[in-house]
Design a protein around this motif. Structure first.
Motif, mmCIF file in Angstrom:
data_model
loop_
_atom_site.group_PDB
_atom_site.id
_atom_site.type_symbol
_atom_site.label_atom_id
_atom_site.label_comp_id
_atom_site.label_asym_id
_atom_site.label_seq_id
_atom_site.Cartn_x
_atom_site.Cartn_y
_atom_site.Cartn_z
ATOM 1 N N UNK A 44 -7.781 -14.253 17.698
ATOM 2 C CA UNK A 44 -7.502 -12.883 18.154
ATOM 3 C C UNK A 44 -7.929 -11.803 17.165
ATOM 4 N N UNK A 45 -7.897 -12.106 15.882
ATOM 5 C CA UNK A 45 -8.256 -11.103 14.890
ATOM 6 C C UNK A 45 -9.691 -11.177 14.420
ATOM 7 N N UNK A 46 -10.517 -11.975 15.109
ATOM 8 C CA UNK A 46 -11.906 -12.153 14.667
ATOM 9 C C UNK A 46 -12.720 -10.879 14.885
ATOM 10 N N UNK A 47 -13.539 -10.585 13.907
ATOM 11 C CA UNK A 47 -14.353 -9.367 13.967
ATOM 12 C C UNK A 47 -15.718 -9.644 14.582
ATOM 13 N N UNK A 48 -16.244 -8.659 15.263
ATOM 14 C CA UNK A 48 -17.613 -8.728 15.778
ATOM 15 C C UNK A 48 -18.559 -8.496 14.610
ATOM 16 N N UNK A 49 -19.491 -9.398 14.413
ATOM 17 C CA UNK A 49 -20.348 -9.297 13.231
ATOM 18 C C UNK A 49 -21.785 -9.662 13.585
ATOM 19 N N UNK A 50 -22.673 -9.394 12.642
ATOM 20 C CA UNK A 50 -24.074 -9.737 12.839
ATOM 21 C C UNK A 50 -24.753 -8.887 13.894
ATOM 22 N N UNK A 51 -25.677 -9.494 14.630
ATOM 23 C CA UNK A 51 -26.465 -8.778 15.632
ATOM 24 C C UNK A 51 -25.602 -8.093 16.698
ATOM 25 N N UNK A 83 -20.514 -6.881 25.888
ATOM 26 C CA UNK A 83 -20.430 -8.238 26.437
ATOM 27 C C UNK A 83 -19.955 -9.228 25.384
ATOM 28 N N UNK A 84 -20.522 -9.145 24.191
ATOM 29 C CA UNK A 84 -20.144 -10.061 23.120
ATOM 30 C C UNK A 84 -18.746 -9.747 22.593
ATOM 31 N N UNK A 85 -18.381 -8.474 22.516
ATOM 32 C CA UNK A 85 -17.051 -8.095 22.040
ATOM 33 C C UNK A 85 -15.970 -8.662 22.949
ATOM 34 N N UNK A 86 -16.181 -8.588 24.251
ATOM 35 C CA UNK A 86 -15.188 -9.114 25.183
ATOM 36 C C UNK A 86 -15.130 -10.637 25.156
ATOM 37 N N UNK A 87 -16.242 -11.258 24.837
ATOM 38 C CA UNK A 87 -16.225 -12.711 24.683
ATOM 39 C C UNK A 87 -15.361 -13.098 23.483
ATOM 40 N N UNK A 88 -15.468 -12.347 22.403
ATOM 41 C CA UNK A 88 -14.647 -12.592 21.217
ATOM 42 C C UNK A 88 -13.167 -12.405 21.538
ATOM 43 N N UNK A 89 -12.847 -11.398 22.334
ATOM 44 C CA UNK A 89 -11.459 -11.080 22.643
ATOM 45 C C UNK A 89 -10.855 -12.079 23.626
ATOM 46 N N UNK A 90 -11.634 -12.471 24.644
ATOM 47 C CA UNK A 90 -11.095 -13.279 25.740
ATOM 48 C C UNK A 90 -11.155 -14.784 25.493
#
Length: 406
Positions: free
Chosen positions: A315-322, A301-308
């Motif tokens: 666009x190149x932001x990484x999923x990090x933390x919790x 859910x959080x990964x797709x929020x970062x992408x969309x």
């Protein structure tokens, strides 16, 4: 007197020779848990911290105990006939209230009823309804009555601790939840398998397979929720396919062999050995399995929020933390639980799944620097690669399992 092959008594025990299968009311009952699992994922998403994830896992353990209780009940009596049907509808109504109060189970929102206390009251009612229905089914079975009363002895202090926790906050609140769950779970575990009845193993295995499907469905729903009303793009489309591929890979790693072997072992076992196997493999070891899936759903859910959400994320932001730890840690927990099921049923660990689980956790600090749009295909490829390796390495054994257990 019988009507359509079913005894007209209001409540009856399922005999050993009955071909008992999952009923439509049990599937209807599971719809409440679909919503409850969605609420747990949202609870963690709204409180994205180690404490918030801990609250979500503790909540899932409470819900799991409720669901398992009724899965065992449905294996003992026909819950779609007579007064048992009314008891199921009553349990559904109260369980729905439990689900509605999940967002406020730890922190009450201003106005209205005091939700943490309402949650505990409704949870206690769900468990008491189960005990009453089960005791009715066990009226001619002294051994089953004894073990049910032992369960009640553990339930009282557990509910009491949750009641006290409803008026606390912070670490003390979550700590009391953990103690309450430990009291309830350990009480059942230490009581042992004596007294329990499991006359329809195929029904029991099917019930747990369905709850795995429900949890996997949450991971797919999380993809859609993560995108929400944001504009579609090729990047989102590709990531969605990878997310679905990950969910499909998780389905494969459970249902292709593990579910078949677990059901076969349960069917072949008899008496106390069968109930012990059911308790270990299904009641206890399926909890980390489900928890792993729910954590993966949160990470997706959080990964797709970062992408969309290009307005707040690049666009190149990484999923990090919790969020990334829930994705990789949840998948690792899932793989470890699958390996533990093999150990319980066949006596040996699935080493390649253990290795992949450990590697996922060890590589997480590095993966925190990988863009979210790249992370999803990497994780999906690891799971699908595991499946390909197992098909090549253990193809003959897999075909034998399919032939014997189809």
């Amino acid at each position: 007197m019988r009507r359509f092959g079913v005894p007209t008594r209001r409540l009856h025990l399922v005999s050993a020779d009955e071909d008992h299968r999952v009923s439509t009311i049990e599937l209807f009952f599971d719809l409440v848990f679909v919503y409850a699992i969605t609420q747990v994922t949202q609870l963690m998403a709204d409180h994205l911290s180690p404490t918030g994830v801990g609250q979500g896992v503790a909540m899932l353990a409470v819900l799991w105990w409720c669901w398992c209780s009724y899965a065992w009940l449905g294996n003992t009596i026909h819950v779609d006939h007579g007064i048992a049907r009314l008891a199921m509808f009553g349990a559904m109504a109260v369980m729905f209230l439990v689900s509605l109060t999940i967002p406020e189970a730890f922190v009450d929102h201003p106005g209205g009823l005091y939700a943490p206390a309402l949650f505990v009251v409704c949870y206690a009612l769900v468990r008491l309804l189960h005990l009453v229905a089960y005791l009715g089914a066990a009226k001619n079975d002294p051994g089953l009555r004894r073990v049910l009363l032992k369960m009640f002895v553990g339930l009282l202090p557990s509910v009491g601790l949750l009641g006290v926790a409803a008026f606390l906050d912070g670490p003390w609140q979550l700590g009391l939840w953990v103690v309450a769950l430990a009291v309830d779970y350990l009480n059942v575990y230490l009581a042992g398998p004596d007294g329990w009845r499991l006359e329809a193993p195929a029904h029991f295995a099917e019930r747990f397979g369905l709850i795995v499907i429900i949890a996997l469905g949450e991971s797919i729903v999380a993809i859609g929720i993560g995108i929400g009303a944001l504009p579609m793009s090729w990047l989102i489309a590709g990531a969605a396919v990878c997310g679905l591929g990950l969910a499909a890979g998780m389905w494969w790693t459970y249902f292709d062999v593990v579910a078949r072997v677990s059901e076969h072992r349960l069917t072949q076992a008899t008496g106390t050995e069968r109930t012990k196997l059911a308790t270990d493999s299904y009641t206890f070891l399926h909890l980390p399995l489900i928890a792993g899936i729910v954590l993966v759903a949160l990470g997706l859910k959080k990964a797709f929020l970062y992408i969309a959400d290009t307005e707040h994320h690049t666009p190149g932001e990484a999923l990090h933390g919790v969020p990334i730890w829930t994705l990789t840690g949840g998948l690792a927990l899932y793989l470890i639980a699958l390996s533990a099921l093999r150990k319980r049923n066949l006596g040996s660990w699935n080493h390649q799944r253990l290795v992949l689980g450990v590697l996922l956790v060890a590589a997480t600090p590095v993966l925190e620097h990988v863009p979210a749009a790249v992370l999803l295909p990497v994780v999906a490829a690891l799971v699908l690669g595991l499946i390909a390796f197992e098909r090549l390495r253990f193809g003959e054994w897999r075909r034998k399992v399919h032939a014997e257990h189809s």
